[in-house]
Design a protein around this motif. Structure first.
Motif, PDB file in Angstrom:
ATOM      1  N   ILE A 109      -3.754 -17.261   0.963  1.00  0.00           N
ATOM      2  CA  ILE A 109      -3.916 -15.815   1.169  1.00  0.00           C
ATOM      3  C   ILE A 109      -4.969 -15.546   2.238  1.00  0.00           C
ATOM      4  N   TYR A 110      -6.051 -16.317   2.230  1.00  0.00           N
ATOM      5  CA  TYR A 110      -7.080 -16.133   3.258  1.00  0.00           C
ATOM      6  C   TYR A 110      -6.483 -16.302   4.657  1.00  0.00           C
ATOM      7  N   SER A 111      -5.717 -17.370   4.870  1.00  0.00           N
ATOM      8  CA  SER A 111      -5.173 -17.621   6.208  1.00  0.00           C
ATOM      9  C   SER A 111      -4.172 -16.553   6.609  1.00  0.00           C
ATOM     10  N   LEU A 112      -3.397 -16.045   5.645  1.00  0.00           N
ATOM     11  CA  LEU A 112      -2.427 -14.998   5.961  1.00  0.00           C
ATOM     12  C   LEU A 112      -3.116 -13.685   6.293  1.00  0.00           C
ATOM     13  N   LYS A 113      -4.163 -13.354   5.542  1.00  0.00           N
ATOM     14  CA  LYS A 113      -4.933 -12.142   5.847  1.00  0.00           C
ATOM     15  C   LYS A 113      -5.645 -12.264   7.185  1.00  0.00           C
ATOM     16  N   ASP A 114      -6.289 -13.410   7.406  1.00  0.00           N
ATOM     17  CA  ASP A 114      -7.064 -13.619   8.626  1.00  0.00           C
ATOM     18  C   ASP A 114      -6.182 -13.512   9.869  1.00  0.00           C
ATOM     19  N   SER A 115      -4.944 -14.016   9.757  1.00  0.00           N
ATOM     20  CA  SER A 115      -4.031 -13.987  10.907  1.00  0.00           C
ATOM     21  C   SER A 115      -3.166 -12.735  10.935  1.00  0.00           C
ATOM     22  N   ALA A 116      -3.267 -11.890   9.896  1.00  0.00           N
ATOM     23  CA  ALA A 116      -2.442 -10.674   9.783  1.00  0.00           C
ATOM     24  C   ALA A 116      -0.960 -11.020   9.853  1.00  0.00           C
ATOM     25  N   ALA A 117      -0.561 -12.062   9.144  1.00  0.00           N
ATOM     26  CA  ALA A 117       0.837 -12.499   9.139  1.00  0.00           C
ATOM     27  C   ALA A 117       1.736 -11.403   8.574  1.00  0.00           C
ATOM     28  N   VAL A 118       2.898 -11.197   9.229  1.00  0.00           N
ATOM     29  CA  VAL A 118       3.822 -10.149   8.791  1.00  0.00           C
ATOM     30  C   VAL A 118       5.013 -10.710   8.025  1.00  0.00           C
ATOM     31  N   ALA A 119       5.244 -12.017   8.132  1.00  0.00           N
ATOM     32  CA  ALA A 119       6.368 -12.643   7.437  1.00  0.00           C
ATOM     33  C   ALA A 119       5.971 -14.046   7.016  1.00  0.00           C
ATOM     34  N   LEU A 120       6.521 -14.479   5.879  1.00  0.00           N
ATOM     35  CA  LEU A 120       6.231 -15.811   5.350  1.00  0.00           C
ATOM     36  C   LEU A 120       7.536 -16.484   4.952  1.00  0.00           C
ATOM     37  N   PHE A 121       7.789 -17.667   5.538  1.00  0.00           N
ATOM     38  CA  PHE A 121       8.925 -18.493   5.158  1.00  0.00           C
ATOM     39  C   PHE A 121       8.491 -19.434   4.035  1.00  0.00           C
ATOM     40  N   VAL A 122       9.282 -19.550   2.987  1.00  0.00           N
ATOM     41  CA  VAL A 122       8.961 -20.460   1.880  1.00  0.00           C
ATOM     42  C   VAL A 122      10.208 -21.246   1.491  1.00  0.00           C
ATOM     43  N   ASP A 123       9.999 -22.476   0.986  1.00  0.00           N
ATOM     44  CA  ASP A 123      11.105 -23.281   0.489  1.00  0.00           C
ATOM     45  C   ASP A 123      11.105 -23.280  -1.033  1.00  0.00           C
ATOM     46  N   ASP A 124      11.940 -24.123  -1.629  1.00  0.00           N
ATOM     47  CA  ASP A 124      12.051 -24.176  -3.088  1.00  0.00           C
ATOM     48  C   ASP A 124      10.707 -24.481  -3.747  1.00  0.00           C
ATOM     49  N   GLN A 125       9.931 -25.365  -3.106  1.00  0.00           N
ATOM     50  CA  GLN A 125       8.678 -25.822  -3.695  1.00  0.00           C
ATOM     51  C   GLN A 125       7.671 -24.688  -3.879  1.00  0.00           C
ATOM     52  N   PHE A 126       7.688 -23.720  -2.975  1.00  0.00           N
ATOM     53  CA  PHE A 126       6.636 -22.691  -2.962  1.00  0.00           C
ATOM     54  C   PHE A 126       7.154 -21.271  -3.192  1.00  0.00           C
ATOM     55  N   ALA A 127       8.432 -21.144  -3.458  1.00  0.00           N
ATOM     56  CA  ALA A 127       9.007 -19.807  -3.633  1.00  0.00           C
ATOM     57  C   ALA A 127       8.384 -19.057  -4.810  1.00  0.00           C
ATOM     58  N   SER A 128       8.004 -19.783  -5.847  1.00  0.00           N
ATOM     59  CA  SER A 128       7.473 -19.118  -7.048  1.00  0.00           C
ATOM     60  C   SER A 128       6.141 -18.421  -6.775  1.00  0.00           C
ATOM     61  N   GLN A 129       5.425 -18.844  -5.726  1.00  0.00           N
ATOM     62  CA  GLN A 129       4.139 -18.232  -5.400  1.00  0.00           C
ATOM     63  C   GLN A 129       4.276 -17.014  -4.485  1.00  0.00           C
ATOM     64  N   GLY A 130       5.474 -16.837  -3.912  1.00  0.00           N
ATOM     65  CA  GLY A 130       5.653 -15.850  -2.853  1.00  0.00           C
ATOM     66  C   GLY A 130       5.280 -14.431  -3.234  1.00  0.00           C
ATOM     67  N   ALA A 131       5.766 -13.978  -4.377  1.00  0.00           N
ATOM     68  CA  ALA A 131       5.527 -12.586  -4.769  1.00  0.00           C
ATOM     69  C   ALA A 131       4.042 -12.311  -4.964  1.00  0.00           C
ATOM     70  N   ALA A 132       3.328 -13.239  -5.609  1.00  0.00           N
ATOM     71  CA  ALA A 132       1.897 -13.047  -5.845  1.00  0.00           C
ATOM     72  C   ALA A 132       1.121 -13.056  -4.537  1.00  0.00           C
ATOM     73  N   ILE A 133       1.520 -13.919  -3.621  1.00  0.00           N
ATOM     74  CA  ILE A 133       0.859 -13.976  -2.323  1.00  0.00           C
ATOM     75  C   ILE A 133       1.090 -12.679  -1.545  1.00  0.00           C
ATOM     76  N   LYS A 134       2.319 -12.210  -1.554  1.00  0.00           N
ATOM     77  CA  LYS A 134       2.630 -10.972  -0.831  1.00  0.00           C
ATOM     78  C   LYS A 134       1.855  -9.790  -1.404  1.00  0.00           C
ATOM     79  N   ALA A 135       1.719  -9.745  -2.724  1.00  0.00           N
ATOM     80  CA  ALA A 135       1.021  -8.627  -3.382  1.00  0.00           C
ATOM     81  C   ALA A 135      -0.445  -8.563  -2.970  1.00  0.00           C
ATOM     82  N   GLN A 136      -1.014  -9.687  -2.566  1.00  0.00           N
ATOM     83  CA  GLN A 136      -2.428  -9.736  -2.194  1.00  0.00           C
ATOM     84  C   GLN A 136      -2.658  -9.801  -0.689  1.00  0.00           C
ATOM     85  N   THR A 137      -1.582  -9.674   0.094  1.00  0.00           N
ATOM     86  CA  THR A 137      -1.692  -9.756   1.551  1.00  0.00           C
ATOM     87  C   THR A 137      -1.109  -8.489   2.163  1.00  0.00           C
ATOM     88  N   PRO A 138      -1.935  -7.502   2.473  1.00  0.00           N
ATOM     89  CA  PRO A 138      -1.431  -6.202   2.932  1.00  0.00           C
ATOM     90  C   PRO A 138      -0.523  -6.268   4.156  1.00  0.00           C
TER      91      PRO A 138
END
Length: 518
Positions: free
Chosen positions: A91-120
């Motif tokens: 989340i820190y790296s996504l906020k710091d870079s102001a990322a607008v989109a995140l690609f995830v695979d099967d391994q990390f898909a379960s974390q996606g919603a929580a990460i998005k909720a904390q990354t404006p």
């Protein structure tokens, strides 16, 4: 120079040859171009614009290569996320870079919603796995047939290609801003050294979020070679991939190389296709090199000394220096000489260049020099003094221009006013017949300031006492450099690049204290 250049060239010259292989999936160069143009088109439809940051959190796969190419094709900026990080670090790296989109695979898909909720800034979650697409994510594979391909934006040169985050072991991770020229110049320099020749088939076993593997991606791509991706490094699976896909080129850190040559399966494995092994992050011991050359006969070994801030390539130790007949010079223990695109200097605290043989801080400059740290002007200014990257590594240069690394500036041990370079002590300890791997660092002492302390992994069935280790080292190094403490480990904590994390090993000894050289 642009990152997509190699793809265009390969499509022009050999459109029907295989470009990528991942498991049972493979794509020709013409297929790869079409997929990349459609992924870029999908991103454009979703409102991603030139200069926007898009991120990926995934294990190694052909989709990772497509991600880098599509980002460049659109003119966006790539942020490959360290998959070993905690959710907070991601989340820190996504906020710091102001990322607008995140690609995830099967391994990390379960974390996606929580990460998005904390990354404006994060608007889109894009699924690139092989399983069922989670609710709330966009399935890239399902969407591609309905997306029109777009033209390459032809972004290149000094424009930003990606933000690559450092490990953050001594604080918040720093986002290293690298341009297309930065990446391509390092890859071309390696090609000038003889890496990635015609017919190259590279195995992506090292993490693809790391800039080391980026050199394999960029080099093989520029040459128009074939990429074979395995999700994570496992020695027995790497050996199977080598045999099945006739791998010619490997990029490994020393711990991976050691695991490969020590794997029992290598005795019966078909490794005859391998022609070149590139390694970095640390030199290999001569004992490991001998075992590797025996297990991989006729293979050329090349060491690359690099750092993220210099697009992974600064000096190169060529295959000739690894041969037994050339080891008498001791240069196999060096980091090699300046790569073709590099200038290297060893300087004192006032940035004055030192004479050959004198130890100082190693500095670099060249077309691969980073644009700076994202959102960290003070850190950028401190690192990029007078136009040179100050590496934080201590070393010296011999009369032939070979660079010898003696320690990290922060890892240097000050014992009774004497500077002790941990690498020198590690070389002595590493030659003990019972030692498989070691790390040396300073621990606090009331009288001497710091004492030399050794952490060791033993060979199977071996035993080692401190007095025995000291007796062995006494013949090799001065008395004040001898280890005064010894701890035995089963494994060492390592970074994404495979480097031993001395900060973690040192931490229990420095609880409640502040270390002056850190």
């Amino acid at each position: 120079m642009q990152f997509t250049q190699g793809l265009h060239r390969a499509v022009q010259q050999k459109p029907d040859e295989i470009a990528t292989i991942c498991g049972e999936r493979q794509h020709r160069f013409s297929d790869l171009r079409d997929r990349v143009a459609r992924i870029a088109g999908l991103l454009s439809q979703l409102g991603v614009r030139r200069g926007d940051v898009i991120a990926i959190q995934a294990l190694n796969s052909d989709r990772y290569i497509e991600f880098f190419l599509a980002s460049s094709w659109l003119g966006a900026v790539a942020n490959p996320v360290n998959f070993r990080w905690s959710a907070a670090e991601v989340i820190y790296s996504l906020k710091d870079s102001a990322a607008v989109a995140l690609f995830v695979d099967d391994q990390f898909a379960s974390q996606g919603a929580a990460i998005k909720a904390q990354t404006p800034s994060l608007r889109e979650l894009l699924f690139i796995g092989d399983g069922e697409c989670p609710t709330g994510m966009r399935d890239v594979e399902a969407a591609l047939p309905g997306v029109a391909p777009i033209d390459d934006a032809e972004v290149g040169g000094d424009e930003l290609f990606g933000v690559f985050y450092t490990g953050g072991t001594t604080g918040a991770p720093k986002g290293v801003m690298l341009s297309h020229l930065n990446i391509c110049s390092s890859a071309l320099s390696l090609m000038a050294e003889g890496s990635f020749p015609e017919g190259v088939i590279g195995l992506h076993a090292a993490p693809m979020f790391h800039l080391g593997d980026m050199m394999l991606i960029a080099g093989v791509l520029l040459r128009g070679g074939r990429h074979v991706a395995m999700p994570m490094f496992r020695p027995e699976l790497a050996l199977q991939a080598i045999a099945r896909h006739r791998i010619t080129d490997l990029l490994l850190v020393p711990t991976m190389l050691q695991a490969l040559v020590d794997c029992p399966a290598i005795r019966d494995a078909d490794v005859g296709s391998v022609r070149r092994v590139m390694y970095g992050a640390a030199p290999v011991s001569e004992a490991l090199l001998d075992r590797a050359m025996l297990a991989l006969p006729g293979v050329e070994f090349t060491q690359v000394y690099g750092m993220t801030e210099m697009s992974a390539v600064m000096t190169v130790l060529p295959p000739s220096m690894h041969l037994p007949e050339n080891r008498g010079s001791g240069r196999v223990r060096s980091a090699g000489r300046a790569a073709y695109h590099m200038q290297v200097r060893v300087v004192d605290a006032d940035d004055r260049e030192l004479s050959r043989g004198e130890v100082g801080e190693i500095t670099f400059r060249g077309p691969n020099l980073m644009k700076g740290y994202l959102n960290k002007q003070d850190a950028s200014a401190a690192a990029l003094r007078n136009g040179w990257m100050h590496s934080g590594d201590m070393g010296y240069m011999d009369d032939g221009g070979y660079l010898f690394i003696v320690d990290r500036l922060k890892d240097m041990i000050i014992c009774g006013g004497e500077n002790v370079y941990s690498a020198e002590v590690e070389n002595a300890i590493g030659s003990h017949p019972a030692v498989l791997s070691c790390a040396v660092f300073g621990v606090p002492h009331a009288e001497w300031g710091e004492l030399v302390h050794a952490a060791v992994i033993l060979k199977p069935g071996a035993e080692l006492a401190l007095d025995s280790l000291q007796a062995h080292c006494r013949a090799l190094i001065a008395g004040y450099k001898l280890p005064r403490g010894l701890e035995i480990h089963e494994t060492f904590p390592t970074s994404g690049a495979g480097k031993i994390l001395k900060t973690e090993l040192r931490k229990p000894h420095w609880q409640g204290r502040e270390r002056a050289v850190n």
